[in-house]
Design a protein around this motif. Structure first.
Motif, PDB file in Angstrom:
ATOM      1  N   UNK A   1       0.842  -1.194   0.000  1.00  0.00           N
ATOM      2  CA  UNK A   1       0.000   0.000   0.000  1.00  0.00           C
ATOM      3  C   UNK A   1       0.876   1.242   0.000  1.00  0.00           C
ATOM      4  N   UNK A   2       0.330   2.343  -0.548  1.00  0.00           N
ATOM      5  CA  UNK A   2       1.116   3.565  -0.707  1.00  0.00           C
ATOM      6  C   UNK A   2       0.400   4.761  -0.112  1.00  0.00           C
ATOM      7  N   UNK A   3       1.185   5.756   0.270  1.00  0.00           N
ATOM      8  CA  UNK A   3       0.621   6.983   0.812  1.00  0.00           C
ATOM      9  C   UNK A   3      -0.084   7.772  -0.278  1.00  0.00           C
ATOM     10  N   UNK A   4      -1.113   8.501   0.105  1.00  0.00           N
ATOM     11  CA  UNK A   4      -1.906   9.396  -0.758  1.00  0.00           C
ATOM     12  C   UNK A   4      -2.770   8.670  -1.782  1.00  0.00           C
ATOM     13  N   UNK A   5      -2.694   7.337  -1.827  1.00  0.00           N
ATOM     14  CA  UNK A   5      -3.482   6.561  -2.782  1.00  0.00           C
ATOM     15  C   UNK A   5      -4.635   5.887  -2.027  1.00  0.00           C
ATOM     16  N   UNK A   6      -5.878   6.059  -2.476  1.00  0.00           N
ATOM     17  CA  UNK A   6      -7.008   5.474  -1.730  1.00  0.00           C
ATOM     18  C   UNK A   6      -6.949   3.950  -1.696  1.00  0.00           C
ATOM     19  N   UNK A   7      -7.368   3.397  -0.564  1.00  0.00           N
ATOM     20  CA  UNK A   7      -7.453   1.949  -0.381  1.00  0.00           C
ATOM     21  C   UNK A   7      -8.897   1.611  -0.021  1.00  0.00           C
ATOM     22  N   UNK A   8      -9.503   0.783  -0.835  1.00  0.00           N
ATOM     23  CA  UNK A   8     -10.855   0.293  -0.530  1.00  0.00           C
ATOM     24  C   UNK A   8     -10.729  -0.931   0.366  1.00  0.00           C
ATOM     25  N   UNK A   9     -11.406  -0.884   1.523  1.00  0.00           N
ATOM     26  CA  UNK A   9     -11.428  -2.005   2.459  1.00  0.00           C
ATOM     27  C   UNK A   9     -12.867  -2.495   2.549  1.00  0.00           C
TER      28      UNK A   9
END
Length: 377
Positions: free
Chosen positions: A216-224
């Motif tokens: 996972x990366x900073x500033x990039x949205x993550x759908x959980x």
């Protein structure tokens, strides 16, 4: 009055389980002959089924042996006994649901009994939930939200490397790692995750059902998206939130605002008597008006609409009916997810999902968790 049969394995057949009250791993059948409801189960399970089911009588295959005898195979014997039970009552036609195993249909036919299909049997009776079922779903959703909060806060609070990758304890924070953490948390709360989980970011999130992979990366949205089953009741939770570590871009903020507005529009339309297709259209129109195209079945680089608005939920994770184009009227007491989303390879995706109970007025939202992008504590 129609005579009816549901049969199979209650551990995997939710309609059969709902009637027997016990998730049996052995073959079983539920017969309705005139006004009598009969549970046909293995002899070892008769007492448990008597205590849990609403059957008028509970019996076993050995008590309904045809002249040709019963097979040593349990499933065959159960099908033979069901056919013999109907035959002995002079039943010539039975109505079956969509899940009836062919072995039961075949033995009924061999006994001269016509099998008629009813596409609403085992569907319509499960669509409207009792207050007890709604309590079970609310309990499962509360557990889901508890773990969701923990996972989103874990992502938001991670350390970041110079290349923008997230770390915890000096190790990369991956989609796989978050899914494993969530599975452990659910097990500790009496839930299982047989269908897994979704922790997805760009570019994989462009496929809205991709479970996610990689760092996972900073500033990039993550759908959980978490969807456990509460093993004490066998009812499901289902909740999605989107988290951004650090500051989201203006593009992601606009996506999020559109998805929140779409969820509100569909929720406002989720009233008994309204068409499921219109409920979906209410949210989809908001997304289209915000400039996002519909692109079902085709992954896109830029954000697009990939799916319907939601689905029924209960003893199965996905139950009829769908909140989508062509859907019929919704009923008071039905429970749906409402989960609009936008997905693209380059910027990532945003999805927010709540669980709601349909009423004659405003739908009742079971969720308590906020739906923002910022999960820092």
């Amino acid at each position: 009055m129609a005579h009816k049969i549901l049969a199979g394995f209650a551990i995997s057949n939710a309609s059969l389980f709902r009637r027997l009250g016990v998730p049996l791993g052995d073959p079983a059948a539920w017969l309705e002959i005139d006004d009598e409801k009969i549970a046909l189960v293995r002899d070892l399970e008769m007492d448990r089924v008597r205590s849990k089911s609403q059957a008028d009588s509970v019996t076993c295959p050995a008590r309904h042996e045809p002249m040709s005898g019963l097979s040593a195979d349990r499933e065959t014997a159960t099908a033979q006994a069901a056919a013999e039970l109907f035959r002995s009552r002079d039943v010539s036609l039975v109505v079956a649901d969509r899940t009836l195993p062919y072995i039961f249909a075949w033995h009924l036919q061999q006994a001269g009994i016509t099998v008629q299909y009813d596409d609403e049997l085992g569907v319509l009776d499960r669509r409207t939930k009792s207050e007890q079922e709604i309590e079970y779903l609310a309990k499962a959703q509360a557990i889901t939200e508890d773990v969701m909060k923990l996972m989103c806060e874990t992502i938001a609070g991670a350390n970041v490397t110079g290349s923008g990758q997230l770390q915890i304890g000096g190790q990369p924070l991956t989609s796989e790692r978050i899914k494993a953490m969530a599975a452990i948390e659910f097990l500790n709360r009496g839930c299982t995750t047989g269908h897994g989980a979704i922790v997805a970011t760009a570019p994989h999130v462009a496929d809205c059902h991709h479970s996610g992979e990689g760092v996972l990366k900073t500033s990039v949205p993550v759908i959980v998206d978490l969807f456990p089953r509460d093993e004490s009741t066998r009812y499901w939770g289902d909740c999605t939130r989107t988290v951004v570590h650090g500051e989201p871009s203006d593009v992601v903020k606009a996506m999020h605002a559109a998805v929140v507005a779409a969820k509100a529009a569909s929720t406002a339309a989720l009233t008994a008597g309204n068409l499921a297709g219109d409920i979906h259209k209410a949210g989809e129109d908001v997304l289209i008006e915000a400039g996002y195209p519909v692109s079902r079945g085709e992954l896109t680089d830029q954000p697009s609409i990939q799916h319907g608005t939601g689905h029924g939920i209960g003893l199965d994770l996905h139950e009829p009916i769908l909140l989508d184009h062509g859907g019929g009227k919704v009923l008071a007491g039905e429970v749906f997810t409402v989960e609009p989303g936008l997905y693209g390879r380059k910027v990532g995706g945003v999805r927010i999902e709540d669980m709601l109970v349909v009423t004659d007025g405003e739908a009742r939202n079971i969720n308590q968790l906020h739906d923002g992008l910022d999960w820092t504590t």
